[in-house]
Design a protein around this motif. Structure first.
Motif, PDB file in Angstrom:
ATOM      1  N   CYS A  50      54.956  52.674  57.781  1.00 35.46           N
ATOM      2  CA  CYS A  50      55.995  53.776  58.119  1.00 35.46           C
ATOM      3  C   CYS A  50      55.273  54.924  58.836  1.00 35.46           C
ATOM      4  N   LEU A  51      54.637  54.939  59.544  1.00 30.62           N
ATOM      5  CA  LEU A  51      53.748  55.920  60.394  1.00 30.62           C
ATOM      6  C   LEU A  51      52.978  56.747  59.478  1.00 30.62           C
ATOM      7  N   ASP A  52      52.513  56.298  58.092  1.00 29.66           N
ATOM      8  CA  ASP A  52      51.719  56.839  57.535  1.00 29.66           C
ATOM      9  C   ASP A  52      50.558  55.847  56.944  1.00 29.66           C
ATOM     10  N   THR A  53      50.013  56.049  55.866  1.00 29.55           N
ATOM     11  CA  THR A  53      49.129  55.055  55.274  1.00 29.55           C
ATOM     12  C   THR A  53      49.148  54.886  53.617  1.00 29.55           C
ATOM     13  N   ILE A  54      49.079  53.945  53.341  1.00 28.27           N
ATOM     14  CA  ILE A  54      49.369  53.530  51.877  1.00 28.27           C
ATOM     15  C   ILE A  54      47.994  53.130  51.352  1.00 28.27           C
ATOM     16  N   LYS A  55      47.662  53.500  50.142  1.00 24.69           N
ATOM     17  CA  LYS A  55      46.371  53.184  49.480  1.00 24.69           C
ATOM     18  C   LYS A  55      46.468  51.992  48.594  1.00 24.69           C
ATOM     19  N   TRP A  56      45.689  50.830  48.707  1.00 23.67           N
ATOM     20  CA  TRP A  56      45.832  49.939  47.728  1.00 23.67           C
ATOM     21  C   TRP A  56      44.308  49.574  47.393  1.00 23.67           C
ATOM     22  N   ASP A  57      44.156  49.489  46.100  1.00 24.75           N
ATOM     23  CA  ASP A  57      42.825  49.382  45.424  1.00 24.75           C
ATOM     24  C   ASP A  57      42.870  47.666  45.190  1.00 24.75           C
ATOM     25  N   VAL A  58      41.716  46.889  45.792  1.00 25.52           N
ATOM     26  CA  VAL A  58      41.683  45.571  45.635  1.00 25.52           C
ATOM     27  C   VAL A  58      40.590  45.273  44.918  1.00 25.52           C
ATOM     28  N   ILE A  59      40.769  44.631  43.846  1.00 23.82           N
ATOM     29  CA  ILE A  59      39.762  44.475  42.703  1.00 23.82           C
ATOM     30  C   ILE A  59      39.415  42.956  42.757  1.00 23.82           C
ATOM     31  N   TYR A  60      38.261  42.692  43.309  1.00 20.24           N
ATOM     32  CA  TYR A  60      37.478  41.248  43.109  1.00 20.24           C
ATOM     33  C   TYR A  60      36.734  41.463  41.830  1.00 20.24           C
ATOM     34  N   ASN A  61      36.018  40.139  41.565  1.00 19.89           N
ATOM     35  CA  ASN A  61      35.174  40.182  40.203  1.00 19.89           C
ATOM     36  C   ASN A  61      33.983  39.292  41.065  1.00 19.89           C
ATOM     37  N   ALA A  62      32.949  40.013  41.004  1.00 20.67           N
ATOM     38  CA  ALA A  62      31.495  39.391  41.740  1.00 20.67           C
ATOM     39  C   ALA A  62      31.250  38.240  41.011  1.00 20.67           C
ATOM     40  N   GLU A  63      31.342  38.117  39.799  1.00 25.22           N
ATOM     41  CA  GLU A  63      31.071  36.692  39.028  1.00 25.22           C
ATOM     42  C   GLU A  63      31.991  35.547  39.476  1.00 25.22           C
ATOM     43  N   PHE A  64      33.197  35.855  39.802  1.00 32.36           N
ATOM     44  CA  PHE A  64      34.166  34.671  40.273  1.00 32.36           C
ATOM     45  C   PHE A  64      34.850  35.199  41.474  1.00 32.36           C
ATOM     46  N   PRO A  65      34.025  35.212  42.554  1.00 31.76           N
ATOM     47  CA  PRO A  65      34.657  35.874  43.952  1.00 31.76           C
ATOM     48  C   PRO A  65      35.605  35.064  44.516  1.00 31.76           C
ATOM     49  N   HIS A  66      35.873  33.633  44.158  1.00 27.86           N
ATOM     50  CA  HIS A  66      36.967  32.909  44.570  1.00 27.86           C
ATOM     51  C   HIS A  66      38.278  32.888  44.030  1.00 27.86           C
ATOM     52  N   ALA A  67      38.026  33.833  42.882  1.00 28.59           N
ATOM     53  CA  ALA A  67      39.326  34.165  42.322  1.00 28.59           C
ATOM     54  C   ALA A  67      40.429  35.065  42.848  1.00 28.59           C
ATOM     55  N   PRO A  68      41.520  34.936  42.934  1.00 24.47           N
ATOM     56  CA  PRO A  68      42.556  36.037  43.687  1.00 24.47           C
ATOM     57  C   PRO A  68      42.172  37.371  43.214  1.00 24.47           C
ATOM     58  N   PRO A  69      42.214  38.586  43.833  1.00 30.78           N
ATOM     59  CA  PRO A  69      41.835  39.835  43.319  1.00 30.78           C
ATOM     60  C   PRO A  69      43.174  40.355  42.617  1.00 30.78           C
ATOM     61  N   ASP A  70      42.808  41.304  41.975  1.00 32.23           N
ATOM     62  CA  ASP A  70      44.150  42.239  41.617  1.00 32.23           C
ATOM     63  C   ASP A  70      44.137  43.407  42.504  1.00 32.23           C
ATOM     64  N   ILE A  71      45.302  43.834  42.825  1.00 30.76           N
ATOM     65  CA  ILE A  71      45.822  44.915  43.647  1.00 30.76           C
ATOM     66  C   ILE A  71      46.475  46.034  42.825  1.00 30.76           C
ATOM     67  N   ILE A  72      45.636  47.222  42.918  1.00 30.16           N
ATOM     68  CA  ILE A  72      46.645  48.368  42.311  1.00 30.16           C
ATOM     69  C   ILE A  72      47.191  49.150  43.383  1.00 30.16           C
ATOM     70  N   PHE A  73      48.658  49.146  43.006  1.00 30.17           N
ATOM     71  CA  PHE A  73      49.484  50.047  44.066  1.00 30.17           C
ATOM     72  C   PHE A  73      49.371  51.537  43.720  1.00 30.17           C
ATOM     73  N   GLY A  74      50.221  52.256  44.718  1.00 30.32           N
ATOM     74  CA  GLY A  74      50.625  53.739  44.415  1.00 30.32           C
ATOM     75  C   GLY A  74      51.287  53.836  43.230  1.00 30.32           C
ATOM     76  N   PRO A  75      51.352  55.077  42.647  1.00 32.04           N
ATOM     77  CA  PRO A  75      51.823  55.664  41.146  1.00 32.04           C
ATOM     78  C   PRO A  75      53.557  55.353  41.605  1.00 32.04           C
ATOM     79  N   GLU A  76      53.931  55.513  42.558  1.00 34.12           N
ATOM     80  CA  GLU A  76      55.337  55.338  43.079  1.00 34.12           C
ATOM     81  C   GLU A  76      55.888  54.103  42.979  1.00 34.12           C
TER      82      GLU A  76
END
Length: 330
Positions: A50-76
């Motif tokens: 939307c002509l701006d940027t959104i921030k998402w934290d992508v959380i992998y696990n180095a011990e299980f790198p093939h597992a799908p990551p968790d994604i933390i979205f914005g507070p809203e």
């Protein structure tokens, strides 16, 4: 960006995302989730939306790198719960986020907004974003793509990787009560950054927003103006290309360009908007002899090679050239 420090599988995933995602995403920071290892397995993505940027934290696990990551979205966006598709990854999540935001905007109890949405939904590529919070008023932001023009194909030899676009950002305050004379929305013309080397939207004067006007009435006139100005800017590139081609038989080759500035390359010819054209093979006599053809003044007392410069403040005129003299002893 280098991907050193990530496990190979995560590094490959990140590399593919950065280089193949339809939008130019960036990594803001990366860190390790382990106190006993420096292996990176999580990062913050900056995703255009939307002509701006959104921030998402992508959380992998180095011990299980093939597992799908968790994604933390914005507070809203605490109610946003996408289904993670391993083949689509964050790209698929962005599409789901777009649908989520469109649903949120559609549920806003504002008659004006509902009307505007109905009139604009037929346009392709519109993005919406609902913004709310304790410390700021509710507002709805629209990103409206303008002009059905493929600017990349219009510019010969363009080096752009992503499609160059011009969009209108429209911000409406949310009015949950009836307002007889609603105020004009906040309008801002924006473009992809690389397009500024060809055409700057900062120089475009937006048409006035009249009382009672809606976006369906406003956009056609704006698009007509932009299409004319972009076409003129593209045609100017052809004029300058012919200008540079005409220099070769007069002054000889090679024609050198400043590599520090943005260059449009067409075979051996170089075109730089508002930038320096050093021609080290041009003698003083030759420059004086042909100055009248190119509207160039070469001082009689000058020595050494010269530079021809387009005036960056008047890029619409082929005659806006002047000569910068280099001291031969420098």
């Amino acid at each position: 960006m280098t991907y050193d420090g990530f496990p190979p599988f995560i590094s490959a995933q990140l590399h593919y995302l950065i280089n193949h995602f339809a939008h130019p995403v960036r990594v803001e920071q990366a860190w390790s989730g382990s106190k006993y290892s420096n292996t990176l397995d999580r990062f913050t993505l900056l995703i255009p939306y939307c002509l701006d940027t959104i921030k998402w934290d992508v959380i992998y696990n180095a011990e299980f790198p093939h597992a799908p990551p968790d994604i933390i979205f914005g507070p809203e966006d605490e109610d946003f719960h996408p289904f993670y598709n391993e083949s689509g990854g964050e790209g698929d999540s962005r599409d789901q986020y777009m649908s989520y935001q469109r649903k949120r905007v559609g549920e806003v109890d504002d008659d004006r907004l509902k009307f505007e949405i109905c009139t604009m939904l037929s346009r392709e590529g519109i993005e919406m974003h609902m913004s709310s919070g304790v410390e700021k008023p509710e507002e709805v932001k629209f990103a409206v793509p303008l002009m059905d023009m493929n600017i990349n194909k219009m510019v010969v030899g363009c080096p752009w990787r992503h499609p160059q676009k011009i969009s209108l950002q429209v911000i409406y305050p949310v009015n949950r009560k009836y307002v007889s004379a609603p105020s004009a929305p906040h309008l801002k013309l924006m473009s992809t950054p690389a397009l500024k080397s060809l055409f700057s939207v900062d120089d475009v004067k937006l048409p006035p927003w009249l009382d009672g006007m809606c976006m369906a009435e406003y956009l056609p006139h704006l698009e007509e103006t932009l299409e004319r100005q972009v076409s003129e800017a593209v045609s100017l590139i052809e004029v300058r290309r012919r200008f540079i081609e005409a220099l070769a038989p007069l002054f000889g080759r090679p024609i050198e360009t400043d590599s520090k500035v943005y260059v449009f390359c067409c075979l051996w010819c170089f075109l730089i908007l508002g930038a320096i054209f050093p021609f080290n093979s041009i003698s003083k006599a030759a420059a004086i002899s042909h100055a009248s053809k190119f509207h160039v003044d070469y001082p009689e007392k000058a020595t050494g090679p010269c530079q021809l410069l387009f005036d960056s403040y008047d890029p619409t005129s082929i005659g806006s050239l002047h000569v910068a003299i280099h001291n031969a002893a420098a």
